[in-house]
Write an enzyme that holds these catalytic residues in place. Structure first.
Site, PDB file in Angstrom:
ATOM      1  N   ARG A 236       0.858  -1.186   0.000  1.00  0.00           N
ATOM      2  CA  ARG A 236       0.000   0.000   0.000  1.00  0.00           C
ATOM      3  C   ARG A 236       0.896   1.238   0.000  1.00  0.00           C
ATOM      4  NH1 ARG A 236      -3.687  -2.422  -1.507  1.00  0.00           N
ATOM      5  NH2 ARG A 236      -5.713  -2.781  -0.548  1.00  0.00           N
ATOM      6  N   HIS A 284      -1.369   0.820  -9.566  1.00  0.00           N
ATOM      7  CA  HIS A 284      -2.059  -0.047  -8.595  1.00  0.00           C
ATOM      8  C   HIS A 284      -2.827  -1.173  -9.310  1.00  0.00           C
ATOM      9  CE1 HIS A 284      -4.016  -0.312  -4.349  1.00  0.00           C
ATOM     10  NE2 HIS A 284      -3.957  -1.519  -4.937  1.00  0.00           N
TER      11      HIS A 284
END
Ligand code: NAP
Ligand code: GLV
Length: 321
Positions: A236, A284
């Site tokens: 993350r 992502h």
């Protein structure tokens, strides 16, 4: 609207997350059941028993008084756990072979890219230049995987099979054939000191937030064949300090980075990360969740739950993952 309905709350503009795509899949996977996509479809809040979510807005889940289970449509649950109003019902995350394989592809591809000096070779090709450099074997490279959960373990095992020297770090000690396993903060320094390529597959929690910063980069091995440490983060963005990453690339503490996740997403076009020659960026999508696989996974869990069975891959809220 009959009871037992499923509400879809998807808050991402990315192509993979087009809500109608997911609603169609869920309607096929759960025939005869009401599936509503919020905010587009009309719905009765009292009829919603299940929510399938990706980055729901804070407070949205509190609108369903009869909610029984929240299904997070990805592996990382930080966006749900950070909602102070989230209902106190089981939170199920994704842990399926399809997603695990995709992440391993990503980790292996980028590890090999750094190991095989692919950025240098692409530069040579752009200049029509035939200039091979010495190439070392995989066995000369020490890869360290932060996080030995579902994703980290599989990636570590695949890297080991390719011949890399692999180590992993987790909270509780693991025992994995051919992989050196370190546990807890007391062993982090030793793990980092033997690592040339650091792969981060940790969840974002209060304990891991901001871990990938200058103090950590300075502890990585400096004597490996790549000419400096490399970091690959597909966990993350909140795990990394992007200003430290840029400084450490500029002053030689780091040789290169691959980043799939960012402090703020989408990454601002003004960020210097986009243009830095030692940075490889992906949006992502290291391991997208597949609508067919995941709608079947969630549907199977709902039917199992309604038949009195137990839910799988329920998040431990105290741990935060
Ligand atoms: P997981 O199975 O829950 O594994 C998490 C691992 O991290 C575990 O080994 C855990 O240790 C370790 N860990 C957690 N906190 C730690 C700490 N403070 N210190 C040391 N180790 C710690 O999760 P997963 O399925 O592998 O997924 C990992 C993360 O990948 C997700 O949370 C998500 O953020 C990210 N992800 C990204 C993408 C993408 O496309 N970029 C896709 C999927 C997932 P223990 O085993 O000892 O508990
Ligand atoms: C993607 O980021 C996931 O957590 O599955």
């Amino acid at each position: 609207m009959s009871k037992g309905a499923l509400a879809l709350l998807i808050r991402s503009g990315d192509q993979n997350w087009a809500p109608e795509r997911w609603r169609d899949r869920f309607r096929t996977a759960l025939p005869g059941r009401d599936v509503v996509s919020i905010p587009d479809d009309a719905f009765d809040p009292l009829a919603i028993d299940y929510a399938a979510v990706w980055k729901p807005k804070h407070g949205e889940l509190a609108a369903f008084p009869n909610l029984k289970v929240i299904f997070n449509l990805g592996a990382g649950v930080d966006a749900v756990l950070s909602d102070p109003q989230r209902p106190d019902v089981p939170l199920v995350r994704v842990a399926v072979d399809d997603l695990t394989s995709r992440m391993t592809e990503y980790v292996v591809m980028h590890t090999l890219m750094h190991h095989r000096q692919q950025s240098y070779l692409a530069g040579c090709q752009a200049r029509s230049e035939w200039a091979p450099r010495e190439q070392w074997p995989a066995s000369a490279v020490r890869v360290g995987v932060l996080g030995l959960g579902v994703l980290g373990r599989h990636a570590a095992e695949m890297l080991h099979a390719l011949g890399f020297q692999v180590a992993g770090w987790s909270v509780t000690r693991k025992s994995l054939t051919g992989i050196s396993c370190y546990a807890g903060h007391g062993e982090l320094g030793t793990f980092l000191a033997r690592t040339d390529i650091l792969v981060c597959l940790l969840p974002l929690t209060p304990q891991t937030s901001g871990l990938l910063r200058r103090e950590l980069f300075l502890q990585l091995a400096k004597d490996g064949p790549l000419g400096g440490p490399v970091v690959i983060n597909a966990g993350r963005g909140g795990l990394q300090n992007e200003s430290d990453i840029l400084d450490c690339l500029d002053n030689g503490v780091l040789k290169a980075v691959t980043l799939d996740v960012f402090e703020a997403e989408p990454l601002n076009p003004a960020s210097r990360l986009w243009r830095h020659p030692a940075v490889t960026i992906s949006p992502h999508n290291a391991a997208d969740t597949d609508p067919d696989t995941i709608s079947s996974y969630v549907a199977g869990q709902i039917l199992q739950f309604e038949a009195g069975g137990t839910l799988e891959n329920v998040v431990d809220r105290a741990r935060g993952y």
